[in-house]
Enzyme design. Structure first.
Site, mmCIF file in Angstrom:
data_model
loop_
_atom_site.group_PDB
_atom_site.id
_atom_site.type_symbol
_atom_site.label_atom_id
_atom_site.label_comp_id
_atom_site.label_asym_id
_atom_site.label_seq_id
_atom_site.Cartn_x
_atom_site.Cartn_y
_atom_site.Cartn_z
ATOM 1 N N ASP A 80 0.831 -1.214 0.000
ATOM 2 C CA ASP A 80 0.000 0.000 0.000
ATOM 3 C C ASP A 80 0.857 1.252 0.000
ATOM 4 O O ASP A 80 2.046 1.215 0.366
ATOM 5 C CB ASP A 80 -0.954 -0.003 1.214
ATOM 6 C CG ASP A 80 -0.231 -0.068 2.554
ATOM 7 O OD1 ASP A 80 0.799 -0.778 2.663
ATOM 8 O OD2 ASP A 80 -0.675 0.608 3.506
ATOM 9 N N GLU A 145 0.261 -1.287 5.794
ATOM 10 C CA GLU A 145 1.296 -0.694 6.653
ATOM 11 C C GLU A 145 1.002 0.769 6.933
ATOM 12 O O GLU A 145 1.180 1.252 8.050
ATOM 13 C CB GLU A 145 2.681 -0.819 6.003
ATOM 14 C CG GLU A 145 3.850 -0.437 6.924
ATOM 15 C CD GLU A 145 4.178 1.050 7.004
ATOM 16 O OE1 GLU A 145 4.901 1.448 7.937
ATOM 17 O OE2 GLU A 145 3.710 1.823 6.150
HETATM 18 C C1 LIG Z 1 0.107 3.594 14.157
HETATM 19 S S1 LIG Z 1 1.122 2.952 12.980
HETATM 20 C C2 LIG Z 1 1.378 4.186 11.813
HETATM 21 C C3 LIG Z 1 2.309 3.763 10.803
HETATM 22 C C4 LIG Z 1 2.805 4.843 9.937
HETATM 23 N N1 LIG Z 1 3.789 4.302 9.071
HETATM 24 C C5 LIG Z 1 4.291 4.985 8.052
HETATM 25 O O1 LIG Z 1 4.219 6.187 7.900
HETATM 26 C C6 LIG Z 1 3.328 5.979 10.790
HETATM 27 O O2 LIG Z 1 2.583 6.937 10.982
HETATM 28 O O3 LIG Z 1 4.466 5.949 11.243
HETATM 29 ZN ZN LIG Z 2 6.631 2.422 4.135
HETATM 30 ZN ZN LIG Z 3 4.891 5.350 4.518
#
Ligand SMILES: CSCC[C@H](NC=O)C(=O)O
Ligand SMILES: [Zn+2]
Ligand SMILES: [Zn+2]
Length: 424
Positions: A80, A145
């Site tokens: 994604d 993710e």
């Molecule tokens: C609560 S998990 C969130 C995951 C997200 N990952 C990528 O940006 C982030 O905000 O870091």
């Molecule tokens: Zn990523």
């Molecule tokens: Zn990301």
């Protein structure tokens, strides 16, 4: 064949993956899965599609090693991508347009369709060279993710399928570096998504009185901002890295009394709330931090309540900070570092990732995981407009992964499948 492994076909396949719009909230997961499966087939890898959650296919590929008793390595990636504001891009975000400098523009070009495809291209190179793995290599293409990973990587790590894979080490995404040194991450900061809510006596907009919802909330916000500034100061002074400070950012403010005609101007509202994206390094005592929130940022004495919309524990199942040892005591780290150097890359001292990646789920359950994306000399544009990756940088990254995967797949020591032996 020669044709399959030419630079132009390598770039075409990357473009094809980038052109599948897997942006939230309606990612085309089946198209991405079909594409990955077609690639796996062309490489004669074993494959399996699992729907831990309906309509969220997860593709698992296997390159079986000659010694199936050896614990495996997992190369993790997510399919994604985050949404786009198309009109703010210089090239359409799902066209994968290549400009005259060789820059490939697309959402996901850095985060992280590059990595997912580079794993496969590296395996293609290794296969073409006649290399056969001693240790089994798995590749995972997981959903969700970008929206927290609960229906993706977390389901995988909790599954029987994963248990049977007998994974000893996980490689996942990192971040691009603006200079010539690649970055690697041994931990993630844990998200603590906080919503604080104040209530207070409503009243006439012309009246001065204490204990309004707005005033109650703003006192908290003043305190939160002082805390933010003190953390930011340590970063600015160079005393800590981005991964080592606590970041606290206001992401929404909500209050007021609305009618179809707009906000009512002469009514002090009875409720006000704020959303705060907090990220804490793995060494932070989350219970103590939460007490601070309860006492200073959302005190009941000021008619306030709070809740976490999301909270990742900083600790693993052994009760220790969920970090992977990144020094000579961890053979996987040594193999990674040597492979990068041997392939002509440079590596910066390992750091803590500022955001949360799927690697968190593996570390939380005791599996060593390192975040690494072979992207140097590139501005970090993950989640930004005009995300791009230069095609030469992409091709170089494939060489880097070929060296890493070869080193991991050749490593014949009987390693433990869990990180329990690596003490902090
Ligand atoms: C609560 S998990 C969130 C995951 C997200 N990952 C990528 O940006 C982030 O905000 O870091
Ligand atoms: Zn990523
Ligand atoms: Zn990301």
């Amino acid at each position: 064949s020669q044709n399959q492994s030419s630079s132009s076909s390598i770039i075409s396949r990357f473009q094809e993956y980038l052109q599948i719009n897997t942006a939230h909230p309606n990612p085309r997961y089946y198209e991405a899965a079909d594409f990955i499966l077609s690639q796996a087939e062309s490489l004669s890898l074993e494959s399996q599609t699992i729907e831990f959650v309906e309509n969220k296919p997860l593709v698992l590929l296997k390159w079986p090693g000659k010694d199936p008793k050896l614990p495996a390595v997992l190369l993790s990636s997510h399919t994604d991508v985050v949404p786009v504001e198309s009109h703010k891009w210089t090239h359409p975000p799902f066209a994968a347009h290549i400009d005259s400098d060789g820059n490939i523009y697309a959402r996901g070009s850095q985060d992280m369709k590059s990595v997912g495809m580079q794993y496969l291209e590296a395996i293609r190179k290794l296969k073409d060279s006649g290399f056969e793995p001693t240790r089994t290599i798995y590749l995972s293409y997981v959903p969700d993710e970008e929206i927290g990973g609960r229906d993706g990587a977390e389901k995988l790590v909790e599954s029987d399928v994963f248990q049977k894979m007998n994974v000893a080490f996980v490689l996942d995404e990192g971040m691009p570096s603006a200079d010539d040194k690649y970055r690697a991450y041994y931990a993630d900061r844990s998200p603590m998504w906080l919503v604080i809510k104040a209530t207070g006596a409503p009243g006439h907009g012309a009246r001065l009185y204490d204990n309004t919802a707005m005033e109650n909330l703003l006192k908290s916000i003043e305190s939160i901002r002082r805390f933010r500034a003190s953390e930011f100061d340590m970063l600015k002074a160079g005393l800590k890295t981005t991964g080592e400070v606590i970041s606290v950012n206001l992401v929404f403010l909500k209050s007021g009394t609305q009618t179809p005609a707009g906000f009512v101007m002469n009514l002090q509202p009875s409720e006000a709330e704020a959303g705060i994206d907090i990220r804490v390094p793995p060494t932070v005592d989350q219970d103590a931090f939460e007490r601070r929130i309860a006492e200073e940022w959302a005190p009941a004495s000021r008619n306030m309540t709070y809740e976490f919309k999301e909270k990742f524990s900083t600790l693993d199942i052994f009760g220790k900070p969920a970090v992977t040892i990144a020094d000579s005591s961890n053979p996987w780290w040594v193999l990674l570092e040597e492979a990068v150097l041997n392939a002509g890359g440079k590596l910066e001292k390992p750091d803590i990732f500022r955001g949360a990646t799927d690697a968190s789920f593996f570390r939380q359950r005791g599996f060593p995981a390192v975040g690494f994306s072979p992207i140097a000399n590139t501005p970090g544009l993950a989640h930004d407009h005009n995300e791009f990756l230069n095609q030469q940088e992409y091709l170089k990254g494939i060489e880097i992964y070929a060296a890493i995967i070869k080193a991991f797949a050749s490593y014949a020591e009987q390693t433990e499948s869990k990180a329990s032996k690596y003490e902090l």
